[in-house]
Scaffold this active site. Sequence first.
Site, mmCIF file in Angstrom:
data_model
loop_
_atom_site.group_PDB
_atom_site.id
_atom_site.type_symbol
_atom_site.label_atom_id
_atom_site.label_comp_id
_atom_site.label_asym_id
_atom_site.label_seq_id
_atom_site.Cartn_x
_atom_site.Cartn_y
_atom_site.Cartn_z
ATOM 1 N N CYS A 1 0.834 -1.207 0.000
ATOM 2 C CA CYS A 1 0.000 0.000 0.000
ATOM 3 C C CYS A 1 0.868 1.256 0.000
ATOM 4 O O CYS A 1 1.996 1.246 0.469
ATOM 5 C CB CYS A 1 -0.896 0.017 1.233
ATOM 6 S SG CYS A 1 -1.914 -1.448 1.431
ATOM 7 N N ARG B 1 3.985 0.896 -6.444
ATOM 8 C CA ARG B 1 4.018 -0.066 -5.346
ATOM 9 C C ARG B 1 2.952 -1.147 -5.497
ATOM 10 O O ARG B 1 2.990 -2.159 -4.807
ATOM 11 C CB ARG B 1 3.823 0.664 -4.007
ATOM 12 C CG ARG B 1 4.935 1.633 -3.680
ATOM 13 C CD ARG B 1 4.607 2.468 -2.453
ATOM 14 N NE ARG B 1 4.555 1.678 -1.243
ATOM 15 C CZ ARG B 1 5.591 1.406 -0.458
ATOM 16 N NH1 ARG B 1 6.785 1.870 -0.775
ATOM 17 N NH2 ARG B 1 5.447 0.695 0.639
ATOM 18 N N TRP C 1 -3.605 -2.194 -1.490
ATOM 19 C CA TRP C 1 -3.361 -3.502 -2.088
ATOM 20 C C TRP C 1 -4.095 -4.505 -1.197
ATOM 21 O O TRP C 1 -3.732 -4.706 -0.056
ATOM 22 C CB TRP C 1 -1.863 -3.782 -2.122
ATOM 23 C CG TRP C 1 -1.433 -4.924 -2.975
ATOM 24 C CD1 TRP C 1 -1.251 -4.925 -4.321
ATOM 25 C CD2 TRP C 1 -1.070 -6.247 -2.520
ATOM 26 N NE1 TRP C 1 -0.805 -6.156 -4.744
ATOM 27 C CE2 TRP C 1 -0.687 -6.989 -3.669
ATOM 28 C CE3 TRP C 1 -1.046 -6.869 -1.272
ATOM 29 C CZ2 TRP C 1 -0.277 -8.319 -3.591
ATOM 30 C CZ3 TRP C 1 -0.642 -8.192 -1.206
ATOM 31 C CH2 TRP C 1 -0.264 -8.905 -2.353
ATOM 32 N N ASN D 1 -0.627 0.746 6.077
ATOM 33 C CA ASN D 1 0.138 -0.196 5.251
ATOM 34 C C ASN D 1 0.613 -1.301 6.171
ATOM 35 O O ASN D 1 1.304 -1.042 7.149
ATOM 36 C CB ASN D 1 1.331 0.514 4.600
ATOM 37 C CG ASN D 1 2.217 -0.442 3.815
ATOM 38 O OD1 ASN D 1 1.812 -1.545 3.478
ATOM 39 N ND2 ASN D 1 3.433 -0.020 3.519
ATOM 40 N N GLY D 2 0.224 -2.542 5.864
ATOM 41 C CA GLY D 2 0.633 -3.666 6.700
ATOM 42 C C GLY D 2 -0.532 -4.587 7.016
ATOM 43 O O GLY D 2 -1.570 -4.549 6.355
ATOM 44 N N GLU E 1 15.496 -15.946 -13.180
ATOM 45 C CA GLU E 1 15.107 -14.538 -13.205
ATOM 46 C C GLU E 1 14.334 -14.203 -14.485
ATOM 47 O O GLU E 1 13.343 -13.467 -14.448
ATOM 48 C CB GLU E 1 16.353 -13.653 -13.072
ATOM 49 C CG GLU E 1 16.115 -12.170 -13.220
ATOM 50 C CD GLU E 1 15.154 -11.578 -12.204
ATOM 51 O OE1 GLU E 1 14.719 -10.422 -12.411
ATOM 52 O OE2 GLU E 1 14.836 -12.253 -11.200
ATOM 53 N N LYS F 1 10.471 -12.802 -14.720
ATOM 54 C CA LYS F 1 10.046 -11.593 -15.436
ATOM 55 C C LYS F 1 8.847 -11.894 -16.334
ATOM 56 O O LYS F 1 7.895 -11.112 -16.414
ATOM 57 C CB LYS F 1 11.208 -11.031 -16.279
ATOM 58 C CG LYS F 1 12.292 -10.400 -15.467
ATOM 59 C CD LYS F 1 11.871 -9.077 -14.908
ATOM 60 C CE LYS F 1 12.116 -8.843 -13.475
ATOM 61 N NZ LYS F 1 12.205 -9.739 -12.445
ATOM 62 N N GLU G 1 5.727 -12.372 -14.195
ATOM 63 C CA GLU G 1 5.274 -11.152 -13.530
ATOM 64 C C GLU G 1 4.426 -10.266 -14.427
ATOM 65 O O GLU G 1 3.398 -9.738 -14.001
ATOM 66 C CB GLU G 1 6.487 -10.340 -13.040
ATOM 67 C CG GLU G 1 7.136 -10.890 -11.791
ATOM 68 C CD GLU G 1 8.341 -10.070 -11.374
ATOM 69 O OE1 GLU G 1 8.408 -9.680 -10.193
ATOM 70 O OE2 GLU G 1 9.210 -9.794 -12.220
ATOM 71 N N HIS H 1 15.337 -35.312 -16.113
ATOM 72 C CA HIS H 1 14.683 -35.743 -14.878
ATOM 73 C C HIS H 1 13.258 -35.210 -14.776
ATOM 74 O O HIS H 1 12.749 -35.025 -13.666
ATOM 75 C CB HIS H 1 15.511 -35.301 -13.668
ATOM 76 C CG HIS H 1 16.861 -35.933 -13.620
ATOM 77 N ND1 HIS H 1 17.082 -37.216 -13.178
ATOM 78 C CD2 HIS H 1 18.079 -35.451 -13.997
ATOM 79 C CE1 HIS H 1 18.378 -37.502 -13.259
ATOM 80 N NE2 HIS H 1 19.006 -36.442 -13.757
ATOM 81 N N LYS I 1 5.420 -3.570 -5.538
ATOM 82 C CA LYS I 1 6.856 -3.336 -5.675
ATOM 83 C C LYS I 1 7.600 -3.674 -4.392
ATOM 84 O O LYS I 1 8.622 -4.328 -4.405
ATOM 85 C CB LYS I 1 7.100 -1.876 -6.066
ATOM 86 C CG LYS I 1 8.577 -1.507 -6.239
ATOM 87 C CD LYS I 1 9.200 -2.242 -7.401
ATOM 88 C CE LYS I 1 10.612 -1.788 -7.666
ATOM 89 N NZ LYS I 1 11.267 -2.606 -8.698
#
Length: 688
Positions: free
Chosen positions: A2, A33, A87, A114-115, A556, A560, A563, A579, A683
């Site tokens: 948030c 964010r 959020w 926020n939290g 990575e 990306k 995301e 495997h 973010k």
Amino acid sequence: MCGIFCYLNYLTPQTRKYIIDILLNGLRRLEYRGYDSAGIAIDSAPCVTELIREQGKVNALAGMVEGMNLKMDEVCDNHCGIAHTRWATHGEPCPRNSHPQRSDPKNTFVVIHNGIITNYKTIKDFLEKKGCAAFESETDTEVIAKLALYVYNENPNSSFEEIVEMLVQELDGAFALLFKSSLFPNQIVATRRGSPLLVGIKSQLEIMTDYFPVLYSSELNGNSSGGDAPSKKRGPSQSGECSPSEFKLGGKAPVEYFFASDASAVIEHTNKVIYLEDGDVAHVDNTGSLTIVRTKRKHENENSYRSVHTLHMELQQIMKGNYSSFMEKEIFEQPDSIFNTMRGRINFDTGHVTLGGLREHLDDIKRSRRLLLIACGTSYHSTLATRQILEELTQLPVMTELASDFLDRNTPIFRDDVCFFVSQSGETADTLMALRYCKKRGALTVGITNTVGSSISRETACGVHINAGPEIGVASTKAYTSQFMSLLMFALLMCEDRISMQERRKAIVHEMINLPDKIKRVLETSWQLKELSDRMDTSRSILVMGRGYNYATCLEGALKIKEITYMHSEGILAGELKHGPLALVDVRMPCVMIATKDSAYVKCQNALQQVVARSGRPILICEEGDEEIVNLVGRDHLDALIQIPRTVDCLSGILTIIPLQLLSLHLAQKRGFDVDCPRNLAKSVTVE
């Protein structure tokens, strides 16, 4: 997660339109964010608080504001407004679950948060038994607003700051909170525990000190235990005896305050900020004075001041410029961000490395038994990318740990361990908790962050600032490569006095000089990757394969793609192909193969042949002029060939990740997605 923002003007006349525009623009600076709804609280008349909340983007909220009769031209000499991007964690995204949340229909207390409050159900049950106003939302935040009103009713003679002090002692969890109340007009109270919060100060008067004192309510009230209150620890530049009141900001002089989750929201207004610490309660009263109070001291030597920092961020750094998105801008900034990470730290003539943040602890690090690199997400991948070279150059065991798993296992930590905590924001909740876990066990802690004043940079014993510049896009790009480079420089520093390592060091340093130019050459492949994304428009999954130094690149790159394109993607260690993952390969499955001329080159050739033998049409990322691997399978069997400049093996991961960053960008744009604010993601992950 948030975004929190507040603008308070004292003896600074502003129109209501100006105030609302500042609040909305503050939220726009925090959009990166991640959020799904937004809201503001302003005074529509003296002691009358108006809540405006809307689902969706800040522009939707702005449209809602425009449709209201808020007397935009009315001038307010003093005013406090708060704003929030939410959020969702408790309750679906909708106006009633958006912040600010209120205590009652009169909006007596409103709060933004926020939290996560972990004991909100217990508090809610208590308040319902006490007959408080009916709950309107599904959020954990609403209990805070209602608890504020309950505490006030029980303590009607208490100040605004005292009410918040009493309230937060009942809360469990992580939070940053801002309170506004019609009972205390034009005042704001802020507090934090585990989530970031700063205060920006804009004053016509010069701020005469670099240190701002913290008061202790237990001592002010004469209730400190153990007799006389301990003397306050003074800031390094303070001299003589000064009462705390001499350091009050404001005090019937024109002043503006900006409270925010991070500096990007305040930099256009002021560069003077104070970073609040866990347990701080900051209060701007009706005289425009700022005070910071704590309930009690944790220990005798606790710092009793907060530094006034000068931000060195430029406004243009957080603007898109001519780019279509922040992510595209940040990908193309990597030649400069890598150079900035190295600047002033490497003497390319002598190979000498200077990391000033580690200087005082370098001997202790060299005597350590093992190195632990602890992080989440992209930052974790940067630790994997450098693990091999760290082991080689330090000759120490190197463990890489996902912070959440590290905590779940109660991992044994010893006093001769050195623990690195890697985080772009410096506020990642799991990484921060892992840091505190290791500190309790006596390990030396090192922070690798991109944010001056962050919790990790403050709480570690030493550290390295990666100097990548502000990163706005949710999907990290330039921070990854700068974290990679920072850890590599640490490895070079550790082996500086080892004769057996000198040839290896020289080869690496020589290639580091040319790295920014080589990154520019890789960025020139953007048009190829755009054409490739056009052909992959209907694909629903993608495999990314490699090994050795490029295994982290696979993870990575796959992250990306997940995301921002919402495609399933998987990073696969090429040695594990037989495997299980080989069963996924067919003519319809896009497969990226990374093969550079390092110690794993021949093994990557074998993996490439296995993919082609199963009718796969791989996208090959290899070095310029490498005809050997192309001829091995035949150019006709490749879906695409992306060539990068040759470099030393341990630096290849910086060059090979860029095509995957560009591919994910073009795929997402082709599908019409918002690459800067992907759905469901934030973010800065400041909750577990």
